[in-house]
Motif scaffolding. Structure first.
Motif, PDB file in Angstrom:
ATOM      1  N   VAL A  86     -28.872 133.269 -26.058  1.00 49.03           N
ATOM      2  CA  VAL A  86     -27.571 132.747 -26.485  1.00 49.03           C
ATOM      3  C   VAL A  86     -26.612 132.808 -25.304  1.00 49.03           C
ATOM      4  CG1 VAL A  86     -25.676 132.982 -28.110  1.00 49.03           C
ATOM      5  CG2 VAL A  86     -28.007 133.563 -28.827  1.00 49.03           C
ATOM      6  N   ARG A  87     -25.993 131.670 -24.994  1.00 53.24           N
ATOM      7  CA  ARG A  87     -25.068 131.675 -23.863  1.00 53.24           C
ATOM      8  C   ARG A  87     -24.033 130.560 -24.015  1.00 53.24           C
ATOM      9  NH1 ARG A  87     -29.968 129.407 -21.960  1.00 53.24           N
ATOM     10  NH2 ARG A  87     -29.758 127.567 -20.592  1.00 53.24           N
ATOM     11  N   LEU A  88     -22.964 130.709 -23.245  1.00 55.20           N
ATOM     12  CA  LEU A  88     -21.910 129.702 -23.206  1.00 55.20           C
ATOM     13  C   LEU A  88     -22.116 128.841 -21.969  1.00 55.20           C
ATOM     14  CD1 LEU A  88     -18.800 131.868 -24.198  1.00 55.20           C
ATOM     15  CD2 LEU A  88     -20.262 130.489 -25.674  1.00 55.20           C
ATOM     16  N   LEU A  89     -22.156 127.539 -22.164  1.00 57.03           N
ATOM     17  CA  LEU A  89     -22.343 126.598 -21.065  1.00 57.03           C
ATOM     18  C   LEU A  89     -20.997 126.030 -20.654  1.00 57.03           C
ATOM     19  CD1 LEU A  89     -25.331 124.591 -22.622  1.00 57.03           C
ATOM     20  CD2 LEU A  89     -25.433 126.701 -21.251  1.00 57.03           C
ATOM     21  N   ASP A  90     -20.661 126.131 -19.389  1.00 60.65           N
ATOM     22  CA  ASP A  90     -19.430 125.540 -18.870  1.00 60.65           C
ATOM     23  C   ASP A  90     -19.696 124.070 -18.557  1.00 60.65           C
ATOM     24  OD1 ASP A  90     -17.926 127.927 -18.974  1.00 60.65           O
ATOM     25  OD2 ASP A  90     -18.850 128.601 -17.102  1.00 60.65           O
ATOM     26  N   THR A  91     -19.144 123.177 -19.366  1.00 67.99           N
ATOM     27  CA  THR A  91     -19.420 121.754 -19.215  1.00 67.99           C
ATOM     28  C   THR A  91     -18.413 121.103 -18.269  1.00 67.99           C
ATOM     29  OG1 THR A  91     -18.133 121.218 -21.195  1.00 67.99           O
ATOM     30  CG2 THR A  91     -20.468 121.652 -21.503  1.00 67.99           C
ATOM     31  N   PRO A  92     -18.732 119.917 -17.725  1.00 70.55           N
ATOM     32  CA  PRO A  92     -17.891 119.332 -16.673  1.00 70.55           C
ATOM     33  C   PRO A  92     -16.453 119.025 -17.072  1.00 70.55           C
ATOM     34  CG  PRO A  92     -20.065 118.337 -16.632  1.00 70.55           C
ATOM     35  CD  PRO A  92     -20.013 119.195 -17.858  1.00 70.55           C
ATOM     36  N   ASP A  93     -16.166 118.934 -18.368  1.00 69.66           N
ATOM     37  CA  ASP A  93     -14.792 118.637 -18.765  1.00 69.66           C
ATOM     38  C   ASP A  93     -13.950 119.896 -18.936  1.00 69.66           C
ATOM     39  OD1 ASP A  93     -15.872 119.644 -21.071  1.00 69.66           O
ATOM     40  OD2 ASP A  93     -15.245 117.999 -22.370  1.00 69.66           O
ATOM     41  N   VAL A 105      -6.029 127.282 -24.455  1.00 70.26           N
ATOM     42  CA  VAL A 105      -7.472 127.154 -24.277  1.00 70.26           C
ATOM     43  C   VAL A 105      -8.193 128.396 -24.778  1.00 70.26           C
ATOM     44  CG1 VAL A 105      -7.490 128.087 -21.927  1.00 70.26           C
ATOM     45  CG2 VAL A 105      -9.250 126.448 -22.633  1.00 70.26           C
ATOM     46  N   GLU A 106      -7.505 129.512 -24.835  1.00 76.31           N
ATOM     47  CA  GLU A 106      -8.115 130.749 -25.313  1.00 76.31           C
ATOM     48  C   GLU A 106      -8.611 130.635 -26.749  1.00 76.31           C
ATOM     49  OE1 GLU A 106      -5.637 131.568 -21.878  1.00 76.31           O
ATOM     50  OE2 GLU A 106      -5.158 130.626 -23.830  1.00 76.31           O
ATOM     51  N   GLU A 107      -7.968 129.778 -27.551  1.00 77.27           N
ATOM     52  CA  GLU A 107      -8.400 129.628 -28.942  1.00 77.27           C
ATOM     53  C   GLU A 107      -9.772 128.966 -29.014  1.00 77.27           C
ATOM     54  OE1 GLU A 107      -6.968 131.009 -31.481  1.00 77.27           O
ATOM     55  OE2 GLU A 107      -5.353 131.779 -30.223  1.00 77.27           O
ATOM     56  N   CYS A 108     -10.022 128.003 -28.139  1.00 81.04           N
ATOM     57  CA  CYS A 108     -11.360 127.404 -28.074  1.00 81.04           C
ATOM     58  C   CYS A 108     -12.375 128.430 -27.583  1.00 81.04           C
ATOM     59  CB  CYS A 108     -11.348 126.180 -27.160  1.00 81.04           C
ATOM     60  SG  CYS A 108     -10.560 124.729 -27.877  1.00 81.04           S
ATOM     61  N   GLU A 109     -11.992 129.232 -26.615  1.00 82.91           N
ATOM     62  CA  GLU A 109     -12.911 130.238 -26.098  1.00 82.91           C
ATOM     63  C   GLU A 109     -13.258 131.272 -27.169  1.00 82.91           C
ATOM     64  OE1 GLU A 109     -10.679 131.642 -22.788  1.00 82.91           O
ATOM     65  OE2 GLU A 109     -11.317 130.014 -21.448  1.00 82.91           O
ATOM     66  N   LYS A 110     -12.284 131.645 -27.981  1.00 76.27           N
ATOM     67  CA  LYS A 110     -12.542 132.588 -29.075  1.00 76.27           C
ATOM     68  C   LYS A 110     -13.489 131.975 -30.101  1.00 76.27           C
ATOM     69  CE  LYS A 110      -8.001 134.867 -28.786  1.00 76.27           C
ATOM     70  NZ  LYS A 110      -6.692 135.027 -29.496  1.00 76.27           N
ATOM     71  N   ALA A 111     -13.270 130.699 -30.425  1.00 79.73           N
ATOM     72  CA  ALA A 111     -14.149 130.032 -31.386  1.00 79.73           C
ATOM     73  C   ALA A 111     -15.568 129.956 -30.845  1.00 79.73           C
ATOM     74  CB  ALA A 111     -13.615 128.639 -31.706  1.00 79.73           C
ATOM     75  N   ALA A 112     -15.712 129.632 -29.566  1.00 76.27           N
ATOM     76  CA  ALA A 112     -17.040 129.551 -28.960  1.00 76.27           C
ATOM     77  C   ALA A 112     -17.744 130.901 -29.024  1.00 76.27           C
ATOM     78  CB  ALA A 112     -16.924 129.077 -27.516  1.00 76.27           C
ATOM     79  N   ARG A 113     -17.033 131.946 -28.715  1.00 76.20           N
ATOM     80  CA  ARG A 113     -17.634 133.280 -28.757  1.00 76.20           C
ATOM     81  C   ARG A 113     -18.032 133.653 -30.185  1.00 76.20           C
ATOM     82  NH1 ARG A 113     -21.049 135.790 -26.601  1.00 76.20           N
ATOM     83  NH2 ARG A 113     -20.099 135.158 -24.632  1.00 76.20           N
ATOM     84  N   TRP A 114     -17.198 133.285 -31.163  1.00 75.59           N
ATOM     85  CA  TRP A 114     -17.536 133.566 -32.571  1.00 75.59           C
ATOM     86  C   TRP A 114     -18.839 132.868 -32.936  1.00 75.59           C
ATOM     87  CZ3 TRP A 114     -18.962 131.456 -37.082  1.00 75.59           C
ATOM     88  CH2 TRP A 114     -18.784 132.195 -38.252  1.00 75.59           C
ATOM     89  N   VAL A 115     -18.971 131.597 -32.565  1.00 71.72           N
ATOM     90  CA  VAL A 115     -20.184 130.844 -32.881  1.00 71.72           C
ATOM     91  C   VAL A 115     -21.394 131.460 -32.204  1.00 71.72           C
ATOM     92  CG1 VAL A 115     -21.326 128.606 -32.607  1.00 71.72           C
ATOM     93  CG2 VAL A 115     -18.931 128.693 -33.323  1.00 71.72           C
ATOM     94  N   ALA A 116     -21.260 131.824 -30.927  1.00 75.15           N
ATOM     95  CA  ALA A 116     -22.372 132.441 -30.205  1.00 75.15           C
ATOM     96  C   ALA A 116     -22.815 133.734 -30.878  1.00 75.15           C
ATOM     97  CB  ALA A 116     -21.967 132.699 -28.757  1.00 75.15           C
ATOM     98  N   ASP A 117     -21.862 134.566 -31.264  1.00 77.66           N
ATOM     99  CA  ASP A 117     -22.198 135.832 -31.913  1.00 77.66           C
ATOM    100  C   ASP A 117     -22.866 135.606 -33.263  1.00 77.66           C
ATOM    101  OD1 ASP A 117     -21.134 137.181 -29.755  1.00 77.66           O
ATOM    102  OD2 ASP A 117     -19.221 137.647 -30.748  1.00 77.66           O
ATOM    103  N   ALA A 118     -22.401 134.589 -33.996  1.00 79.50           N
ATOM    104  CA  ALA A 118     -22.959 134.321 -35.322  1.00 79.50           C
ATOM    105  C   ALA A 118     -24.425 133.911 -35.230  1.00 79.50           C
ATOM    106  CB  ALA A 118     -22.141 133.247 -36.027  1.00 79.50           C
ATOM    107  N   PHE A 119     -24.774 133.048 -34.300  1.00 75.81           N
ATOM    108  CA  PHE A 119     -26.171 132.632 -34.173  1.00 75.81           C
ATOM    109  C   PHE A 119     -27.021 133.754 -33.587  1.00 75.81           C
ATOM    110  CE2 PHE A 119     -24.417 128.317 -34.658  1.00 75.81           C
ATOM    111  CZ  PHE A 119     -25.307 127.836 -35.620  1.00 75.81           C
TER     112      PHE A 119
END
Length: 454
Positions: free
Chosen positions: A59-66, A37-51
């Motif tokens: 800019v924030r990460l939303l923890d979704t129900p799934d 799951v860390e690979e998804c978290e790294k990708a999410a952080r990369w996208v957040a930083d890029a925007f």
């Protein structure tokens, strides 16, 4: 006025390739059974930083129900400017047979003028489409955007677990916008600017058949002992008729597509159908892909050929996908599929069916100012008029957005033309398509702001 934008996009393509290589390097498959799951978290952080680097705020990460994360960002525009939501997703399909890739699945590789890698088109290429469009606007306009922006990039679209849909339903103000650009489709053919006006919905079921307490020697018991794998195969074969059309009662199969048509020879080439192999189903190719239901066996749990023993199988399992066109309720379609399978269990075998998620079909109204602006932008970027097509795939979020924001225009575009081979081995993106689609989006944002301010 568009030449500075075109020059800006062109000057940014080397950066787009570098960024896409970084993003593709994350094996962001939203399935912890296969990838950390860390690979998804790294990708999410990369996208957040890029925007965030492009001036987006909040800019924030939303923890979704799934259990996955979606990236959210926003930026107010000029007074009275319309709000545009840009969507994409950073999760990807598994690489499948990594030995069949001509280059590593998670290493962006240039070959024959294309960039290869899992997610290069679906959907990380579309994230770069958004980023490059915004960068070009800042470069050509002195850091100003002509509209108010919202960004949402989800992390579980490929898994169909509905995390972002449920989050949006619980926070209905979050994604409200005048126009929504769904960056997760593509052009009908390379170089032909296309908006997708129709999506099939999807439902899946997991089917398990059990006939014995345990496997048996096929020589000692075969011929009389009920074989679970054989029973499962018989059930799956009943899902289609002799022409390959769906044979599930209650699923209409006579609908027709009236928009752009898909020539059979072009389809055979795009799908890489082997010479002499017939296509499945009846009606036009467009009918079969965009207007009618289809059933696909996604996987079967059975012994592999290598290492198989001489055994009658006690159990077998399959994952069955059903795509449903606009006008068809996916829950009712799932009911029909389950009823069909339950009625065709051979030999009194024990059947267990696990229902999985449903995604509703979607059709767009193409008459509003966002579509007008997109048509003008595409014509300018590609030098040819925009066409509309359907798509056999599903993007469940579209129906959620339609229900939450009925006045918003939802426009589906992207870099995923047929030769990209999304979801297959050797997925790739054409950098020329990426460049022209980034320019299209930049032109659209400017033109849409002009139309809405009139």
């Amino acid at each position: 006025m568009s030449q500075p934008l075109a020059d800006a996009v062109r000057s940014l393509m080397d950066r787009a390739r570098t960024d896409l290589a970084e993003l593709v390097a994350f094996p962001s498959v939203a399935d912890p059974r296969q990838f950390p799951v860390e690979e998804c978290e790294k990708a999410a952080r990369w996208v957040a930083d890029a925007f965030a680097a492009e001036g987006l705020t909040n800019v924030r990460l939303l923890d979704t129900p799934d259990g996955t994360q979606s990236v959210y960002a926003e930026l107010p525009g000029p007074q009275g400017a319309p709000t545009v939501l840009l969507y994409s997703h950073y999760d990807v399909q598994p690489p499948l047979d990594e030995d069949a890739w001509l280059s590593p699945a998670f290493e962006l590789t240039e070959r024959d003028g294309r960039w290869y890698g899992r997610g290069a088109a679906d959907c990380k290429g579309n994230i770069l489409m958004h980023l490059t469009a915004l960068r070009a606007l800042r470069q050509a306009s002195g850091d100003a955007y002509p509209v108010s922006l919202k960004i949402i990039v989800e992390g579980s679209e490929e898994q169909g677990t509905g995390g972002l849909e449920r989050y949006a339903e619980a926070h209905p103000e979050l994604l409200a916008a005048d126009a929504v650009i769904i960056g997760d489709t593509g052009n009908f053919a390379p170089g032909l600017p296309t908006v997708t006006a129709s999506l099939r919905g999807m439902t899946t079921v997991e089917v398990a058949v059990t006939t014995l307490a345990g496997n048996l020697h096929s020589g000692a018991f075969g011929g009389a002992a009920p074989d679970a794998l054989q029973s499962l195969v018989r059930m799956l074969a009943s899902l289609h008729d002799e022409n390959g059309d769906v044979a599930v009662a209650g699923l209409a199969g006579g609908q027709t597509w009236t928009g752009v048509q898909y020539p059979e020879e072009q389809f055979r080439s795009d799908a890489k159908v082997l010479d002499g192999v017939a296509l499945t189903g009846t009606g036009t190719i467009a009918d079969r892909l965009w207007a009618r239901p289809s059933v696909t066996i996604l996987g079967i749990d059975a012994p592999p050929v290598i290492g198989a023993t001489s055994s009658v199988q006690a159990s077998a399992k399959a994952l069955v996908s059903l795509r449903v066109p606009p006008g068809c309720d996916p829950a009712a379609a799932q009911d029909a599929l389950v009823a069909h399978l339950e009625a065709r269990v051979p030999l009194g075998a024990r059947l267990t069916i696990e229902r999985q998620g449903n995604g509703a079909p979607f059709s767009a109204d193409t008459t509003g100012p966002a579509y007008e602006a997109m048509g003008e932008a595409m014509a300018e970027a590609f030098g040819t008029a925009m066409v509309t097509s359907g798509q056999g795939g599903s993007i469940p979020l579209c129906s959620t957005l339609r229900s939450l924001y009925p006045k918003a225009e939802i426009v589906l575009i992207g870099v995923e033309e047929p030769t990209a081979q999304i979801h297959a081995v050797n997925e790739s993106v054409d950098p020329h398509e990426l460049e022209r689609m980034a320019l299209t989006e930049a032109l659209f944002l400017r033109r849409y702001a002009e139309l809405r301010s009139v």
